[in-house]
Design an enzyme around this catalytic site. Structure first.
Site, PDB file in Angstrom:
ATOM      1  N   ASP A  88       0.849  -1.207   0.000  1.00 32.76           N
ATOM      2  CA  ASP A  88       0.000   0.000   0.000  1.00 32.76           C
ATOM      3  C   ASP A  88       0.881   1.253   0.000  1.00 32.76           C
ATOM      4  O   ASP A  88       0.824   2.045   0.934  1.00 32.76           O
ATOM      5  CB  ASP A  88      -0.937  -0.020   1.226  1.00 32.76           C
ATOM      6  N   ASP A 142       6.878   1.046   1.901  1.00 34.34           N
ATOM      7  CA  ASP A 142       6.496   0.079   0.860  1.00 34.34           C
ATOM      8  C   ASP A 142       7.315   0.319  -0.401  1.00 34.34           C
ATOM      9  O   ASP A 142       7.755  -0.623  -1.075  1.00 34.34           O
ATOM     10  CB  ASP A 142       5.024   0.229   0.464  1.00 34.34           C
ATOM     11  N   HIS A 162       9.975  -0.437   7.956  1.00 36.70           N
ATOM     12  CA  HIS A 162       9.119  -1.579   8.313  1.00 36.70           C
ATOM     13  C   HIS A 162       9.065  -2.619   7.184  1.00 36.70           C
ATOM     14  O   HIS A 162       9.487  -3.759   7.344  1.00 36.70           O
ATOM     15  CB  HIS A 162       7.689  -1.106   8.571  1.00 36.70           C
TER      16      HIS A 162
HETATM   17  C1  BDR Z   1       3.117  -0.241   8.547  1.00 37.15           C
HETATM   18  O1  BDR Z   1       2.131   0.790   8.405  1.00 37.15           O
HETATM   19  C2  BDR Z   1       2.339   1.498   7.224  1.00 37.15           C
HETATM   20  O2  BDR Z   1       2.157   2.864   7.423  1.00 37.15           O
HETATM   21  C3  BDR Z   1       3.721   1.142   6.749  1.00 37.15           C
HETATM   22  O3  BDR Z   1       3.781   1.162   5.336  1.00 37.15           O
HETATM   23  C4  BDR Z   1       3.943  -0.241   7.286  1.00 37.15           C
HETATM   24  O4  BDR Z   1       3.464  -1.223   6.404  1.00 37.15           O
HETATM   25  C5  BDR Z   1       3.897   0.029   9.821  1.00 37.15           C
HETATM   26  O5  BDR Z   1       3.059  -0.003  10.923  1.00 37.15           O
HETATM   27 CA    CA Z   2       2.877  -0.731   4.122  1.00 35.49          CA
END
Ligand code: BDR
Ligand code: CA
Length: 305
Positions: free
Chosen positions: A9, A14, A237
């Protein structure tokens, strides 16, 4: 080579994960990307995914995922990722088109290639949950699932819930209870993998490429919003999932059984480890080798257009 469907997303982190997936393509075979709602509405995350696919010469089809969670009302993360979901870089006109419906694509591909496909999910868990509920052959046909989501060290939306699980807790519960082997990258580990001024300096000093300017423009925004809302540099992340595929030794794991709190008003969307359970289908990452992670990032960076 492990065959991957990547559901995302974008989203600043990402986007880094997608770039690493391209730059580290010697380690696994990326078959397709699905854009789901999450950091922004699906219309925007799909546009961002197509723009990134073009900029990176990704050369795999981009499909459209879900537009909303299973039950709860939709929440997006515009405060962190901006009004278009990937604020910062400006992309040229996109020639790429969406290849179709990501749910039917994933169902067909996984069921017709039993034991072959790994589903990597770095947004809300809705697409996976829909596939799992749509056809009983989907779960046993998957090789494994790799997710970014969950936390047992505090949340980043509420005090206990992480965004990808909070965005669709009922879907996350379906996924964690699917019986499929799952590798989990929650905040417990992803918050160890932070961007820093030192890393940004090293990128600035690297050779000029199209991706380098996209990365620096998007990180400029991501750093600014994370400093404002989270009071720290941003964490990488989602790229943890891709780094793991390229080099599993980067992370240390425990085996656990993950449940999602669906009842509590205060902890709705929090994940809980049931370590005493006999159904430990989740390998949960708890420790990252930061140097190895960034070495892989720079290895990918060198290969990008
Ligand atoms: C997740 O939330 C999204 O905002 C980031 O892309 C990641 O996948 C981290 O909590
Ligand atoms: Ca994400």
């Amino acid at each position: 080579m492990e065959r991957i469907i990547f559901d995302c997303d974008p989203g600043h982190d990402d986007a880094v994960a997608l770039a690493m997936a391209k730059g580290l393509s010697e380690y696994f075979k990326l078959e397709a990307v699905i854009a789901t709602y999450g950091n922004q509405i699906r219309e925007k995350t799909l546009t961002n995914t197509l723009n990134l696919a073009q900029a990176l010469n990704l050369d795999v089809p981009v499909y459209a995922g879900s537009v909303a969670p299973l039950i709860r009302e939709r929440v997006v993360a515009g405060n962190i990722h901006g009004e278009n979901g990937l604020a910062g870089p400006v992309f040229p006109e996109c020639r790429l088109k969406c290849a179709g419906n990501g749910i039917t694509y994933a169902l067909d591909t996984v069921i017709n290639n039993p034991g072959e496909i790994t589903f990597v999910s770095v947004g809300p868990f809705t697409d996976l949950a829909v596939c799992l509920k749509a056809d009983p052959r989907f779960a046993p046909s998957l090789k494994r699932i790799i997710v970014m989501g969950g936390s047992t060290c505090g949340g980043n939306v509420t005090s206990t819930a992480e965004f990808n699980v909070y965005a669709d807790p009922e879907a996350a519960q379906i996924v964690f209870n699917s019986g499929v082997e799952i590798v989990q990258f929650g905040l417990d580990v992803t918050l160890q993998v932070m961007l820093s001024e030192e890393i940004l300096e090293k990128v600035r000093a690297s050779k000029e490429t199209n991706y380098k300017s996209i990365f620096l423009a998007s990180m400029e925004y991501y750093v600014k919003s994370c400093k404002e809302f989270i009071h720290d540099y941003p964490a990488m992340h989602d790229p943890c999932t891709i780094a793991y595929l390229a080099d599993p030794t980067i992370f240390k794991f425990i085996e656990t059984d993950v449940e999602v709190d669906l009842k509590s008003t205060l902890h709705y969307g929090a994940t809980v480890d049931l370590r005493e359970s006999i159904n430990k289908n989740v390998k949960k990452a708890i420790k990252a080798d930061i140097k190895k992670f960034w070495d892989l990032f720079f290895k990918a960076l060198e290969k990008l257009p």
